[in-house]
Design a protein around this motif. Structure first.
Motif, PDB file in Angstrom:
ATOM      1  N   LYS A  44       9.754  -7.080  13.785  1.00 24.00           N
ATOM      2  CA  LYS A  44       8.355  -7.917  14.044  1.00 24.00           C
ATOM      3  C   LYS A  44       8.342  -9.242  13.007  1.00 24.00           C
ATOM      4  N   GLN A  45       8.937  -9.057  11.955  1.00 23.35           N
ATOM      5  CA  GLN A  45       8.927 -10.227  10.922  1.00 23.35           C
ATOM      6  C   GLN A  45      10.067 -11.251  11.623  1.00 23.35           C
ATOM      7  N   LEU A  46      11.121 -10.729  12.268  1.00 23.30           N
ATOM      8  CA  LEU A  46      12.040 -11.863  12.617  1.00 23.30           C
ATOM      9  C   LEU A  46      11.454 -12.368  14.125  1.00 23.30           C
ATOM     10  N   ALA A  47      10.682 -11.612  14.648  1.00 16.50           N
ATOM     11  CA  ALA A  47      10.052 -12.015  16.106  1.00 16.50           C
ATOM     12  C   ALA A  47       9.142 -13.149  15.578  1.00 16.50           C
ATOM     13  N   THR A  48       8.210 -12.961  14.640  1.00 13.85           N
ATOM     14  CA  THR A  48       7.204 -13.837  14.262  1.00 13.85           C
ATOM     15  C   THR A  48       7.789 -15.223  13.571  1.00 13.85           C
ATOM     16  N   LEU A  49       8.710 -14.917  12.701  1.00  8.88           N
ATOM     17  CA  LEU A  49       9.495 -16.252  12.425  1.00  8.88           C
ATOM     18  C   LEU A  49      10.228 -17.250  13.392  1.00  8.88           C
ATOM     19  N   SER A  50      10.993 -16.194  14.379  1.00 11.21           N
ATOM     20  CA  SER A  50      11.636 -17.097  15.471  1.00 11.21           C
ATOM     21  C   SER A  50      10.518 -17.808  16.289  1.00 11.21           C
ATOM     22  N   THR A  51       9.314 -17.120  16.433  1.00 10.24           N
ATOM     23  CA  THR A  51       8.297 -17.808  17.384  1.00 10.24           C
ATOM     24  C   THR A  51       7.958 -19.048  16.733  1.00 10.24           C
ATOM     25  N   LEU A  52       7.585 -19.087  15.447  1.00 12.63           N
ATOM     26  CA  LEU A  52       7.083 -20.110  14.796  1.00 12.63           C
ATOM     27  C   LEU A  52       8.040 -21.232  14.598  1.00 12.63           C
ATOM     28  N   ALA A  53       9.217 -20.896  14.488  1.00 15.20           N
ATOM     29  CA  ALA A  53      10.455 -21.998  14.538  1.00 15.20           C
ATOM     30  C   ALA A  53      10.482 -22.777  15.902  1.00 15.20           C
ATOM     31  N   HIS A  54      10.400 -21.967  16.882  1.00 14.62           N
ATOM     32  CA  HIS A  54      10.581 -22.323  18.337  1.00 14.62           C
ATOM     33  C   HIS A  54       9.194 -23.267  18.834  1.00 14.62           C
ATOM     34  N   ARG A  55       7.936 -22.889  18.209  1.00 14.21           N
ATOM     35  CA  ARG A  55       6.827 -23.626  18.490  1.00 14.21           C
ATOM     36  C   ARG A  55       6.874 -24.780  17.761  1.00 14.21           C
ATOM     37  N   LEU A  56       7.299 -24.868  16.602  1.00 16.66           N
ATOM     38  CA  LEU A  56       7.222 -26.116  15.896  1.00 16.66           C
ATOM     39  C   LEU A  56       8.296 -27.233  16.592  1.00 16.66           C
ATOM     40  N   PHE A  57       9.481 -26.716  16.697  1.00 16.83           N
ATOM     41  CA  PHE A  57      10.431 -27.574  17.390  1.00 16.83           C
ATOM     42  C   PHE A  57      10.241 -28.065  18.806  1.00 16.83           C
ATOM     43  N   THR A  58       9.577 -27.212  19.550  1.00 15.13           N
ATOM     44  CA  THR A  58       9.295 -27.647  20.980  1.00 15.13           C
ATOM     45  C   THR A  58       8.080 -28.484  21.030  1.00 15.13           C
ATOM     46  N   ASP A  59       7.191 -28.481  20.187  1.00 17.22           N
ATOM     47  CA  ASP A  59       5.947 -28.833  20.137  1.00 17.22           C
ATOM     48  C   ASP A  59       5.889 -30.316  20.591  1.00 17.22           C
ATOM     49  N   PRO A  60       5.042 -30.833  21.482  1.00 20.20           N
ATOM     50  CA  PRO A  60       4.994 -32.098  22.245  1.00 20.20           C
ATOM     51  C   PRO A  60       5.116 -33.437  21.210  1.00 20.20           C
ATOM     52  N   ALA A  61       4.956 -32.924  19.854  1.00 20.72           N
ATOM     53  CA  ALA A  61       4.902 -34.118  18.993  1.00 20.72           C
ATOM     54  C   ALA A  61       6.238 -34.611  18.608  1.00 20.72           C
ATOM     55  N   THR A  62       7.288 -33.290  18.927  1.00 19.01           N
ATOM     56  CA  THR A  62       8.766 -33.528  18.632  1.00 19.01           C
ATOM     57  C   THR A  62       9.176 -34.309  19.679  1.00 19.01           C
ATOM     58  N   GLU A  63       8.713 -34.155  20.957  1.00 18.41           N
ATOM     59  CA  GLU A  63       9.097 -34.961  21.922  1.00 18.41           C
ATOM     60  C   GLU A  63       8.899 -36.544  21.903  1.00 18.41           C
ATOM     61  N   SER A  64       7.541 -36.656  21.235  1.00 18.39           N
ATOM     62  CA  SER A  64       7.032 -38.161  21.067  1.00 18.39           C
ATOM     63  C   SER A  64       7.692 -38.691  20.290  1.00 18.39           C
ATOM     64  N   LEU A  65       8.390 -38.238  19.134  1.00 15.69           N
ATOM     65  CA  LEU A  65       9.159 -38.749  18.189  1.00 15.69           C
ATOM     66  C   LEU A  65      10.315 -39.243  18.695  1.00 15.69           C
ATOM     67  N   PHE A  66      10.968 -38.348  19.640  1.00 11.54           N
ATOM     68  CA  PHE A  66      12.145 -38.770  20.252  1.00 11.54           C
ATOM     69  C   PHE A  66      12.041 -39.881  21.091  1.00 11.54           C
ATOM     70  N   GLY A  67      10.866 -39.923  21.848  1.00 11.74           N
ATOM     71  CA  GLY A  67      10.620 -41.149  22.635  1.00 11.74           C
ATOM     72  C   GLY A  67      10.494 -42.544  22.112  1.00 11.74           C
ATOM     73  N   GLU A  68       9.704 -42.246  20.757  1.00 12.24           N
ATOM     74  CA  GLU A  68       9.644 -43.597  19.759  1.00 12.24           C
ATOM     75  C   GLU A  68      11.167 -44.409  19.226  1.00 12.24           C
ATOM     76  N   LEU A  69      11.947 -43.310  19.041  1.00 14.93           N
ATOM     77  CA  LEU A  69      13.260 -43.462  18.376  1.00 14.93           C
ATOM     78  C   LEU A  69      14.101 -44.137  19.621  1.00 14.93           C
ATOM     79  N   ALA A  70      13.931 -43.471  20.916  1.00 13.03           N
ATOM     80  CA  ALA A  70      14.850 -44.089  21.984  1.00 13.03           C
ATOM     81  C   ALA A  70      14.330 -45.495  22.450  1.00 13.03           C
ATOM     82  N   ALA A  71      13.142 -45.907  22.021  1.00 11.15           N
ATOM     83  CA  ALA A  71      12.563 -47.231  22.393  1.00 11.15           C
ATOM     84  C   ALA A  71      13.098 -48.206  21.321  1.00 11.15           C
ATOM     85  N   GLN A  72      13.454 -47.635  20.191  1.00 14.08           N
ATOM     86  CA  GLN A  72      14.061 -48.739  19.098  1.00 14.08           C
ATOM     87  C   GLN A  72      15.431 -48.158  18.700  1.00 14.08           C
ATOM     88  N   PRO A  73      16.461 -47.992  19.209  1.00 14.78           N
ATOM     89  CA  PRO A  73      17.645 -47.553  18.927  1.00 14.78           C
ATOM     90  C   PRO A  73      18.499 -48.559  17.956  1.00 14.78           C
TER      91      PRO A  73
END
Length: 248
Positions: A44-73
């Protein structure tokens, strides 16, 4: 010159890596020191941490940062551009996996490991078979989530050898299987070579341990930045450049 978007992305990726390091540490402890009765809670501990890592990485805010950086290579140096490119590749794959699946898979892996240890000790494959079938089923789901052409294993190969395909591997393994089978047959049919009686004896465990430590020392392994321990199946993992764990 670094941008604010790059610094924010770097900080977010650092938090994801910290969670992944904590997952790796729990996995290491699970295979080295954890008492058997801790298995259910550890899953259960491993499942919880794996979920939190996935949630943080795939948050829409992450995609927004990629978008900003793509606009200013031009604002990124080559190393920074490479980090963004690699992180974007991982992100595009990660967002295809539902959070519930990530949690389910992490818990199933933990249960399967403990079942394998018990089945191995008792030489009873049937104990492990249901867990193996569960993992194979989940991996098929994972391949479906990723999407693929040809074999479903093509989607999973990307995690280990990017660009490799089953169509390329099959001829290699077909030839290898034939050659290895012939070699094993020759070995089994050959008479035992003279002077090999020393192989058929019980080897002192402490002496073997001492040899492995000496080999690590001779290699220049820094024991202030790592350690060696015993596990059912040997592996090496690290949580940081200065914390490398070897097992035997």
């Amino acid at each position: 010159m670094s941008t604010v978007a790059y610094e924010n992305l770097n900080e977010r990726l650092g938090q994801v890596i910290d969670l992944q390091a904590a997952i790796a540490l729990l996995n290491w402890d699970q295979e080295v020191y954890m008492p058997t009765k801790g298995a259910a809670a550890r899953g259960k501990q491993l499942a919880t941490l794996s979920t939190l890592a996935h949630r943080l990485f795939t948050d829409p805010a992450t995609e927004s940062l990629f978008g900003e950086l793509a606009a200013q290579p031009a604002s990124l140096n080559p190393d920074q551009a490479c980090l963004v490119r690699e992180a974007r590749y991982d992100y595009d794959r990660a967002v295809r996996l539902p959070e519930a699946f990530v949690q389910q898979f992490a818990e199933a892996q933990s249960r399967a490991y403990h079942a394998w240890v018990k089945a191995r000790e008792e030489t009873d494959f049937k104990q492990f078979l249901p867990h193996l079938e569960t993992l194979v089923g989940l991996l098929r789901q994972k391949a479906d989530y990723y999407g693929y052409e040809g074999s479903p294993y093509n989607a999973l190969l990307e995690e280990f050898e990017r660009g490799m395909r089953v169509e390329t591997l099959q001829p290699i393994f077909t030839e290898l299987a034939a050659r290895q089978s012939a070699l094993v047959k020759r070995i089994l049919q050959a008479p035992e070579p003279p002077g090999t009686n020393w192989l058929n004896q019980v080897w002192e465990e402490q002496a073997q341990w001492d040899v492995t430590l000496q080999v690590l020392k001779d290699m220049g392994f820094d024991f202030e930045a790592g350690r060696q321990d015993k596990s059912v199946h040997p592996f090496t993992t690290n949580f940081d450049l200065y914390d490398v764990r070897v097992t035997t």
